[in-house]
Design an enzyme around this catalytic site. Structure first.
Site, mmCIF file in Angstrom:
data_model
loop_
_atom_site.group_PDB
_atom_site.id
_atom_site.type_symbol
_atom_site.label_atom_id
_atom_site.label_comp_id
_atom_site.label_asym_id
_atom_site.label_seq_id
_atom_site.Cartn_x
_atom_site.Cartn_y
_atom_site.Cartn_z
ATOM 1 N N GLU A 123 0.876 -1.162 0.000
ATOM 2 C CA GLU A 123 0.000 0.000 0.000
ATOM 3 C C GLU A 123 0.922 1.224 0.000
ATOM 4 O O GLU A 123 1.791 1.331 0.875
ATOM 5 C CB GLU A 123 -0.872 0.001 1.258
ATOM 6 C CG GLU A 123 -1.829 1.162 1.244
ATOM 7 C CD GLU A 123 -2.701 1.265 2.493
ATOM 8 O OE1 GLU A 123 -2.699 0.354 3.333
ATOM 9 O OE2 GLU A 123 -3.375 2.308 2.604
ATOM 10 N N ARG A 170 5.202 -12.770 9.709
ATOM 11 C CA ARG A 170 5.840 -11.463 9.519
ATOM 12 C C ARG A 170 7.252 -11.508 10.072
ATOM 13 O O ARG A 170 7.527 -12.276 10.989
ATOM 14 C CB ARG A 170 5.124 -10.395 10.352
ATOM 15 C CG ARG A 170 3.786 -10.026 9.959
ATOM 16 C CD ARG A 170 3.256 -8.951 10.902
ATOM 17 N NE ARG A 170 3.568 -7.615 10.412
ATOM 18 C CZ ARG A 170 2.867 -7.000 9.468
ATOM 19 N NH1 ARG A 170 1.844 -7.572 8.916
ATOM 20 N NH2 ARG A 170 3.212 -5.794 9.085
ATOM 21 N N LYS A 217 4.267 1.129 9.180
ATOM 22 C CA LYS A 217 4.442 2.391 8.448
ATOM 23 C C LYS A 217 3.786 3.540 9.196
ATOM 24 O O LYS A 217 4.280 4.654 9.179
ATOM 25 C CB LYS A 217 3.847 2.276 7.046
ATOM 26 C CG LYS A 217 4.750 1.558 6.081
ATOM 27 C CD LYS A 217 4.110 1.452 4.712
ATOM 28 C CE LYS A 217 3.255 0.222 4.610
ATOM 29 N NZ LYS A 217 2.570 0.028 3.359
HETATM 30 P P1 ATP Z 1 2.570 -1.794 7.705
HETATM 31 O O1 ATP Z 1 1.802 -2.145 8.922
HETATM 32 O O2 ATP Z 1 4.002 -1.618 7.936
HETATM 33 O O3 ATP Z 1 1.958 -0.676 6.934
HETATM 34 P P2 ATP Z 1 1.378 -3.503 5.864
HETATM 35 O O4 ATP Z 1 1.224 -4.956 5.937
HETATM 36 O O5 ATP Z 1 0.152 -2.689 6.035
HETATM 37 O O6 ATP Z 1 2.517 -3.090 6.828
HETATM 38 P P3 ATP Z 1 1.609 -3.333 3.060
HETATM 39 O O7 ATP Z 1 2.145 -2.229 2.243
HETATM 40 O O8 ATP Z 1 0.159 -3.591 3.000
HETATM 41 O O9 ATP Z 1 2.067 -3.050 4.528
HETATM 42 O O10 ATP Z 1 2.441 -4.663 2.791
HETATM 43 C C1 ATP Z 1 2.833 -5.160 1.532
HETATM 44 C C2 ATP Z 1 3.205 -6.597 1.687
HETATM 45 O O11 ATP Z 1 4.295 -6.728 2.587
HETATM 46 C C3 ATP Z 1 2.051 -7.394 2.275
HETATM 47 O O12 ATP Z 1 1.937 -8.602 1.571
HETATM 48 C C4 ATP Z 1 2.459 -7.612 3.705
HETATM 49 O O13 ATP Z 1 1.905 -8.781 4.201
HETATM 50 C C5 ATP Z 1 3.986 -7.651 3.605
HETATM 51 N N1 ATP Z 1 4.593 -7.250 4.869
HETATM 52 C C6 ATP Z 1 4.370 -6.124 5.577
HETATM 53 N N2 ATP Z 1 5.053 -6.117 6.728
HETATM 54 C C7 ATP Z 1 5.750 -7.284 6.758
HETATM 55 C C8 ATP Z 1 6.648 -7.878 7.687
HETATM 56 N N3 ATP Z 1 6.983 -7.290 8.827
HETATM 57 N N4 ATP Z 1 7.169 -9.096 7.374
HETATM 58 C C9 ATP Z 1 6.858 -9.706 6.228
HETATM 59 N N5 ATP Z 1 6.025 -9.197 5.315
HETATM 60 C C10 ATP Z 1 5.464 -8.004 5.567
HETATM 61 MG MG MG Z 2 -1.523 -2.722 4.871
#
Ligand code: ATP
Ligand code: MG
Length: 560
Positions: free
Chosen positions: A41, A265, A275
């Site tokens: 995202e 994760r 983020k």
């Molecule tokens: P954040 O909470 O940091 O915003 P998010 O999961 O909302 O993380 P996205 O941009 O939606 O962030 O994530 C893109 C991809 O990266 C998704 O498939 C998510 O599952 C993966 N991802 C995010 N954080 C991690 C992590 N700590 N370890 C492994 N994969 C991750």
């Molecule tokens: Mg997300």
């Protein structure tokens, strides 16, 4: 804290559990090829957790001769922007991956809208006027039946009419939603008539003001996967409970069915990974920006001096598992050392200088001594280092009253200056406050190059810089950004901000050998005995700025 090794538990013949599932799918004919996607995202910069997802998605595609798309999950225009999109592309490329197609969930808004109408026509979706709080309340608890609201029984025609009005902007933001009509009694709360669309009057970076209804993650994600004919939709464990909904939409629409697979994760000690929280650090001015070298963002790690190779090695060692744990930050540093030890040129720099005067060395004489750029590399080339009567050494390399096992300079002791000479310490001078300001020594001309002339041994070799030739450099010495290993889990009355390390950045001037007079960015070096450093983009012709990546001591090497 544990390190999740690539042991048998996770890997069978070097395959992780996801690869085993894929093998089975290919064998059984469920899929013929492998297509994955990395779906960030664009609401912030990528962090090291995303690197795990990137390495996994692109790595699997490569291993199976398939492809991987980069898909921006741009369904929430209030938080997303172009700067984030650009940084994400840069980071993925920097890690060394190339996507097949660059996709955007927003490219599918039209198709998603048509599919929503299809569901309404099937009697599987309805417009609900309840406020958000009532919707949540009516879902009750997993152990109790939910309470259907009166809108659930709206006719198909009424739903079509109302949904069209939602789209054409006749209702205020948040006043109505479109919900899937599934099961208000499901033990899985995500199946209790989840929201598909909400009304938001936001300008979207790509679709502008065309839409005022935006799909939710659950409605957009699986369908986007399906449109792109993704075979394996890899996501983190928190989406496991969303999987029945993912599959329900695909089945009701009767479209291409990817397989969602969840993995753990990455959590790294002494860092936060969300983020939203990283944005708080940036907006609160606690760091200099998303790429502050203390940030766990990919851009921060890059500026700090971490290499793509070290990050990929780290992700490989951590492995892919179904169980979450907290990985030690030291493992990441270990991987950096493994990488740079082999290829970073060595240089000498003195951070906390003390002057050594070599009393028997000729006044005004300068010798340019040959030094190996990397003693770890048998093919290493050399550079010339100037030696003269006055030398800077580290303050800590002299003791007036040496402790036991201290083998560096004290009066009477002989020490090797790296690539130069054996020097015997003969005395020191103090100022009026009792601080040591200068030390004295005599060199043995027969030990040129640092070689013993007669087999006699010295127990220490130290780094140094000729005073006359020393170039002042700015060094930024970093420590961990947080004082506790798990800043995500703090007492109720505290936040992660309360645990910021006040000493996470110390800036000081150091003295470097002339060969450091080169501010190409980024250039990685090992400063002998001090650590790995990289040039910072703040460098200019007047000051070269170096970031400390990590010190040399490796407490991790024995553990893995
Ligand atoms: P954040 O909470 O940091 O915003 P998010 O999961 O909302 O993380 P996205 O941009 O939606 O962030 O994530 C893109 C991809 O990266 C998704 O498939 C998510 O599952 C993966 N991802 C995010 N954080 C991690 C992590 N700590 N370890 C492994 N994969 C991750
Ligand atoms: Mg997300």
């Amino acid at each position: 804290m544990l390190v999740n090794k690539n042991t048998k538990e996770n890997r069978n013949e070097n395959k992780n559990f996801i690869e085993e599932i894929i093998d089975r799918h290919l064998l059984e004919g469920r899929f013929e090829t492998v297509k994955t996607r990395f779906p960030p995202e664009p609401n912030g910069y990528l962090h090291i957790g995303h690197a795990k997802s990137i390495c996994l998605n692109f790595g699997i595609a490569k291993k199976y001769n398939g492809t991987c798309n980069l898909r921006f999950d741009d369904t929430n225009p209030s938080k997303e922007n172009k700067e984030y999109i650009d940084s994400i592309k840069e980071d993925v490329k920097w890690l060394g991956f190339q996507w097949d197609k660059e996709c955007y969930a927003s490219d599918y808004f039209e198709q998603l809208y048509e599919w929503a109408i299809l569901l309404i026509k099937k009697g599987k979706a309805y417009v609900c006027d309840c406020p958000q709080e009532l919707i949540s309340k009516n879902r009750t608890k997993p152990t109790e039946p939910g309470i259907p609201c009166k809108h659930r029984d709206r006719s198909i025609d009424e739903n079509l009419l109302l949904f069209n009005k939602m789209k054409t902007g006749e209702y205020s933001a948040g006043s109505r939603v479109l919900r899937a009509k599934i099961d208000m009694n499901s033990p899985n709360m995500h199946m209790r008539d989840p929201i598909m669309y909400r009304i938001m009057y936001e300008n979207h970076p790509r679709t502008g003001d065309k839409w005022c209804i935006y799909p939710t993650y659950d409605w957009a994600h699986g369908q986007s996967d399906s449109i792109e004919k993704i075979t394996h939709s890899l996501c983190t464990l928190e989406f496991e409970v969303h999987r029945p909904l993912y599959e329900w939409f695909i089945k009701e629409l009767n479209i291409w069915a990817p397989q969602q697979i969840e993995f753990a994760r990455l959590n790294l000690s002494y860092t936060i990974m969300s983020k939203r929280k990283l944005l708080q650090l940036v907006e609160g001015g606690y760091v200099s920006g998303w790429d502050d070298p203390r940030m766990p963002t990919i851009s921060g790690l890059r500026r700090r001096g971490f290499t793509p190779e070290s990050i990929k090695m780290f992700i490989e060692i951590v492995g892919i598992a179904k169980r979450e744990n907290l990985i030690e930050y030291e493992l990441l540093e270990h991987c950096l050392r493994e990488d740079l030890n082999k290829r970073a040129p060595r240089r000498m720099a003195v951070i906390n200088p003390l002057k050594l005067v070599i009393t028997n060395y000729p006044e005004n004489q300068v010798e340019w001594l040959e030094a190996l750029n990397n003693p770890e590399d048998p093919m290493s080339d050399t550079r010339l280092v100037p030696f003269s009567k006055e030398i800077f050494i580290e303050h800590s390399d002299f003791m007036e009253n040496p402790t036991k096992k201290y083998h560096r300079f004290y009066v009477g002791n002989e020490v090797r200056l790296r690539w130069a000479y054996f020097i015997k310490c003969t005395g020191f001078k103090k100022d009026d406050n009792g601080n040591i300001v200068e030390i004295y020594g005599e060199y043995d001309p027969a030990s040129r190059g640092g070689n013993s002339p007669d087999g006699r041994k010295v127990k220490s070799t130290i780094h140094w810089v000729s005073v006359e030739h020393a170039i002042p450099i700015v060094v930024r010495l970093y420590e961990k950004l947080f004082t506790i290993p798990d800043p995500d889990n703090v007492e109720a009355d505290k936040t992660f901000i309360d645990y910021l390390n006040p000493n996470s950045l110390i800036t000081t001037t150091a003295y470097g050998e002339p060969a450091l007079n080169n501010y190409l960015t980024p250039a990685h070096y090992q400063f002998e005995r001090l650590g790995y450093f990289v040039t910072d983009p703040d460098s200019n012709t007047e000051h070269i700025v170096f970031n400390l990546i990590t010190k040399l001591k490796d407490s991790f090497a024995k553990k893995i």
